[in-house]
Design a protein around this motif. Structure first.
Motif, short mmCIF file in Angstrom:
data_model
loop_
_atom_site.label_atom_id
_atom_site.label_comp_id
_atom_site.label_asym_id
_atom_site.label_seq_id
_atom_site.Cartn_x
_atom_site.Cartn_y
_atom_site.Cartn_z
N LEU A 1 -2.44 -8.79 -0.19
CA LEU A 1 -2.36 -7.71 0.80
C LEU A 1 -2.98 -8.08 2.14
N ALA A 2 -4.08 -8.81 2.10
CA ALA A 2 -4.89 -9.01 3.31
C ALA A 2 -4.10 -9.51 4.52
N PRO A 3 -3.18 -10.47 4.38
CA PRO A 3 -2.46 -10.96 5.57
C PRO A 3 -1.59 -9.91 6.25
N HIS A 4 -1.30 -8.81 5.54
CA HIS A 4 -0.37 -7.81 6.06
C HIS A 4 -1.08 -6.54 6.56
N LEU A 5 -2.38 -6.46 6.37
CA LEU A 5 -3.13 -5.26 6.74
C LEU A 5 -3.68 -5.38 8.15
N ASP A 6 -4.10 -4.25 8.71
CA ASP A 6 -4.78 -4.30 10.00
C ASP A 6 -6.08 -5.07 9.85
N GLU A 7 -6.62 -5.53 10.96
CA GLU A 7 -7.74 -6.47 10.92
C GLU A 7 -8.95 -5.93 10.18
N GLU A 8 -9.28 -4.66 10.38
CA GLU A 8 -10.47 -4.10 9.73
C GLU A 8 -10.32 -4.07 8.22
N LEU A 9 -9.21 -3.53 7.75
CA LEU A 9 -9.01 -3.42 6.31
C LEU A 9 -8.80 -4.79 5.69
N LYS B 1 -12.77 8.13 4.19
CA LYS B 1 -13.25 9.07 5.20
C LYS B 1 -12.85 8.61 6.59
N ARG B 2 -13.03 7.31 6.85
CA ARG B 2 -12.70 6.76 8.16
C ARG B 2 -11.22 6.91 8.48
N ARG B 3 -10.39 6.79 7.47
CA ARG B 3 -8.94 6.87 7.67
C ARG B 3 -8.39 8.29 7.52
N GLY B 4 -9.28 9.23 7.26
CA GLY B 4 -8.85 10.63 7.16
C GLY B 4 -8.04 10.93 5.93
N VAL B 5 -8.28 10.20 4.84
CA VAL B 5 -7.55 10.43 3.59
C VAL B 5 -8.40 11.33 2.69
N TYR C 1 -10.91 -6.33 2.52
CA TYR C 1 -10.30 -6.81 1.28
C TYR C 1 -10.58 -8.30 1.07
N THR C 2 -10.59 -9.05 2.13
CA THR C 2 -10.93 -10.47 2.01
C THR C 2 -12.36 -10.63 1.51
#
Length: 202
Positions: free
Chosen positions: A132-140, A81-85, A144-145
């Motif tokens: 994935l975590a090192p490559h994602l934006d800080e929030e996501l 919802k937050r990401r508009g998907v 995931y972490t």
């Protein structure tokens, strides 16, 4: 991002870099299928309770696991919802069905193998969150972490019960058999991207 050594040793191979690149390029599908995975994980735990509910310790552990997976499902829903998907159906990946094809059909081997499959699914999920975590934006990445610890517990729980219900040598043989299947599913070309898919085809 570091993972427990026992989890790394349990899995037959790391996630291919090609999968990580595909995930970063298709984060809408990543989140949608992640949501599906959490829901299926809860459903699997509840199905095991229904089938093997005469064991109180197993039932209690699976009940707790199912609740945690449903909480994760709700969290991913909020991220969508937050990401508009927009929610939409996705076809299931071949991963879980491919692993379950290796499960023996007689008891107690069926229960042992089903628990081992659960351990592989949870361990691979944990490994992919870390990849994935090192490559994602800080929030996501933070989200995931934060899932790593619970997924690691789930892997350990499934494996512990496999050894409880099976003879150690038989459990080890089954782990080796299913590990080979898992490696094939992770490293071979896959026609569609999903959270547990193999290498992107083409």
């Amino acid at each position: 991002m570091s993972l427990p050594s026992d989890l790394i040793d349990f899995l037959p191979c790391p996630t291919p870099e090609a999968w990580v690149r595909a995930a970063l390029a298709q984060q809408d599908i990543l989140l949608l299928d992640h949501r599906n995975c959490e829901l299926k994980a809860a459903a699997t735990a509840m199905s095991l309770i229904a089938r093997y509910g005469q064991d109180a310790e197993l039932s209690a552990a699976l009940s707790k696991l199912a609740r945690e997976e449903l909480v994760h499902h709700e969290q991913v829903l909020r991220w969508l919802k937050r990401r508009g998907v927009a929610l939409r159906p996705l076809t299931a990946s071949r991963y879980a069905s491919g692993l379950r094809a290796a499960v023996r059909t007689h008891e107690p081997a069926k229960l042992v193998d089903t628990l081992i499959v659960g351990a592989f699914i949870e361990a691979r999920s944990c490994e992919r969150f870390a990849a994935l975590a090192p490559h994602l934006d800080e929030e996501l990445a933070t989200f995931y972490t934060g899932l790593l610890q619970s997924e690691g517990r789930h892997y350990q729980g499934y494996l512990r019960f496999a050894y409880r219900f099976g003879e150690p040598q038989d459990v080890e043989r089954s782990i080796q058999k299913i590990r080979q299947v898992e490696q094939g599913l992770i490293e071979s070309p896959d026609p569609e991207f999903r959270f547990h898919s193999g290498c992107p085809a083409g």
